[in-house]
Design a protein around this motif. Structure first.
Motif, PDB file in Angstrom:
ATOM      1  N   PHE A  66       1.023  -1.821  -0.074  1.00 36.15           N
ATOM      2  CA  PHE A  66       0.520   0.161  -0.309  1.00 36.15           C
ATOM      3  C   PHE A  66       0.948   1.477  -0.259  1.00 36.15           C
ATOM      4  N   SER A  73      -9.739  -5.423   0.076  1.00 35.63           N
ATOM      5  CA  SER A  73      -8.674  -5.412   0.001  1.00 35.63           C
ATOM      6  C   SER A  73      -8.214  -6.103  -1.112  1.00 35.63           C
ATOM      7  N   TRP A  75      -8.204  -4.589  -4.518  1.00 38.23           N
ATOM      8  CA  TRP A  75      -6.904  -3.246  -4.161  1.00 38.23           C
ATOM      9  C   TRP A  75      -5.882  -3.923  -5.003  1.00 38.23           C
ATOM     10  N   ALA A 121      -6.625  -3.325   7.797  1.00 39.32           N
ATOM     11  CA  ALA A 121      -5.281  -2.847   7.752  1.00 39.32           C
ATOM     12  C   ALA A 121      -3.749  -3.211   7.906  1.00 39.32           C
ATOM     13  N   LEU A 138      -3.193  -6.377   6.890  1.00 40.04           N
ATOM     14  CA  LEU A 138      -2.247  -6.736   5.204  1.00 40.04           C
ATOM     15  C   LEU A 138      -0.661  -5.633   5.156  1.00 40.04           C
ATOM     16  N   LEU A 151     -10.025   0.988   2.133  1.00 35.24           N
ATOM     17  CA  LEU A 151     -11.031  -0.523   2.083  1.00 35.24           C
ATOM     18  C   LEU A 151     -12.179  -0.404   2.431  1.00 35.24           C
TER      19      LEU A 151
END
Length: 273
Positions: free
Chosen positions: A24, A76, A79, A139, A142, A209
Motif C-alpha cells: 500500500f 482488500s 485492491w 489494514a 495486510l 478499504l
C-alpha cells in the motif's frame, strides 16, 4: 561474544531488516520474523484467547461484524489483485469474532484473526462505524504490522545487549544511568513513534478499504469524534502513547476521505452507505 561482534551483528540485522515491501505504501518494512514463523503462533494464541473468553454467536451484531469483515477483506483482495499483488493473501485465514467484554477495543492478529469487544459496539453505532474499525484492523494485518513490531523488538533487544557490553567496564552508577537512558530513549524516540506510525498507516489504508467496500469514508472521522467523547479527554499525551490522539486522527481522516472516494471510483464504487 565481544563488543565488536555484537555491533557487527546489529549491522547485519539492520542490513537485512528492510526485506519486505508494504504493497500500500511501497516502503520497505522490517521482516526479521517470517510469516511461516509468526502466523502459526498467532493462530494458536487466537484460539487460546477464544477458549478463555465468551464468544458471542448468532446475534445481529455478531452477524454484522462477520458480514462487514468479509466485505472489507474482499475489498482488500480486489485492491491487491488490481495492483499486481495476486496471491498476497494466500496464507491469511480471515475470521471475525465478537467477544463479551466491556472494554472499548478491537484488535487483529497477524494473518487476519480479528476480534471486536462488545464494549466498542455502542461507539461504532452502526454498520459504517463497524466498517471503519474493521478497515483499520484489516489494514494492520495486510501491512504486516505485527511482524514489524516483533522485528523491531528483536533489534531493540540486540541493541540493548550491545549497549550493556559497551559499558560493562563503567561504574555501576554510570551503567544504571546509561541503561535507563537507553530504555527511555528507545521507547519514547523509537518504539512509540513506530507504533503511532502503524496506527496512522492503518487508518489511511483502512479508509480506502472501507470506501472500496461501499462505506462512506466521511463517517470515519465521526467515529473518532465518538471515541474522543467516550474517553472524556483522559487519553495520555500523544508522545507517550502507542496511538495518535483522537484529534490527530479526526484531522487525518477528514483530509484523506476525498482520496479514499477517488480510489473507490477506480473500482466502480460511487455510492456509499
Amino acid at each position: 561474544m565481544n563488543y565488536k561482534k555484537i555491533i557487527g551483528l546489529v549491522i547485519v540485522l539492520c542490513s537485512i531488516a528492510s526485506c519486505k515491501t508494504n504493497p500500500f505504501t511501497g516502503k520497505k518494512t522490517l521482516a526479521l520474523v517470517s510469516n511461516s514463523q509468526i502466523l502459526p503462533m498467532a493462530f494458536q494464541q487466537y484460539d487460546q484467547f477464544l477458549s478463555q473468553n465468551k464468544v458471542i454467536k448468532g446475534t445481529s451484531q455478531a452477524q454484522m461484524i462477520n458480514n462487514v469483515g468479509q466485505k472489507i477483506a474482499k475489498a482488500s483482495e480486489r485492491w491487491l489483485n488490481a495492483n499486481g499483488y495476486q496471491g498476497y493473501l494466500k496464507d491469511y485465514r480471515w475470521e471475525y469474532t465478537l467477544v463479551q467484554d466491556d472494554a472499548v477495543n478491537a484488535w487483529c492478529m497477524p494473518g487476519g484473526k480479528i476480534v471486536f469487544y462488545t464494549g466498542i459496539m455502542p461507539i461504532a453505532k452502526d454498520e459504517t462505524g463497524v466498517a471503519t474499525i474493521m478497515g483499520h484492523e484489516v489494514a494492520h494485518a495486510l501491512a504486516n504490522h505485527g511482524q514489524q513490531r516483533m522485528s523491531a523488538g528483536q533489534l531493540q533487544q540486540v541493541a540493548g545487549v550491545a549497549t550493556s557490553v559497551a559499558i560493562q567496564n563503567k561504574s555501576a552508577q554510570t551503567q544504571q544511568i546509561i541503561g535507563t537512558a537507553f530504555g527511555l530513549g528507545t521507547q519514547l524516540g523509537v518504539m512509540l513513534p513506530f507504533s503511532r506510525s502503524h496506527e496512522t498507516e492503518a487508518d489511511r489504508i483502512g479508509l480506502q478499504l472501507m470506501a472500496i467496500a461501499g462505506y462512506d469514508p466521511d463517517e470515519a472521522a465521526n467515529l473518532w469524534r465518538r471515541m474522543k467523547a467516550n474517553s472524556g479527554g483522559q487519553a495520555p499525551p500523544e508522545f507517550l502513547s502507542t496511538h495518535p490522539s483522537s484529534d490527530t486522527r479526526i484531522r487525518n481522516l477528514t483530509a484523506w476521505a476525498p482520496a479514499a472516494k477517488a480510489e473507490a471510483r477506480k473500482f466502480g464504487v460511487t455510492r456509499f452507505k
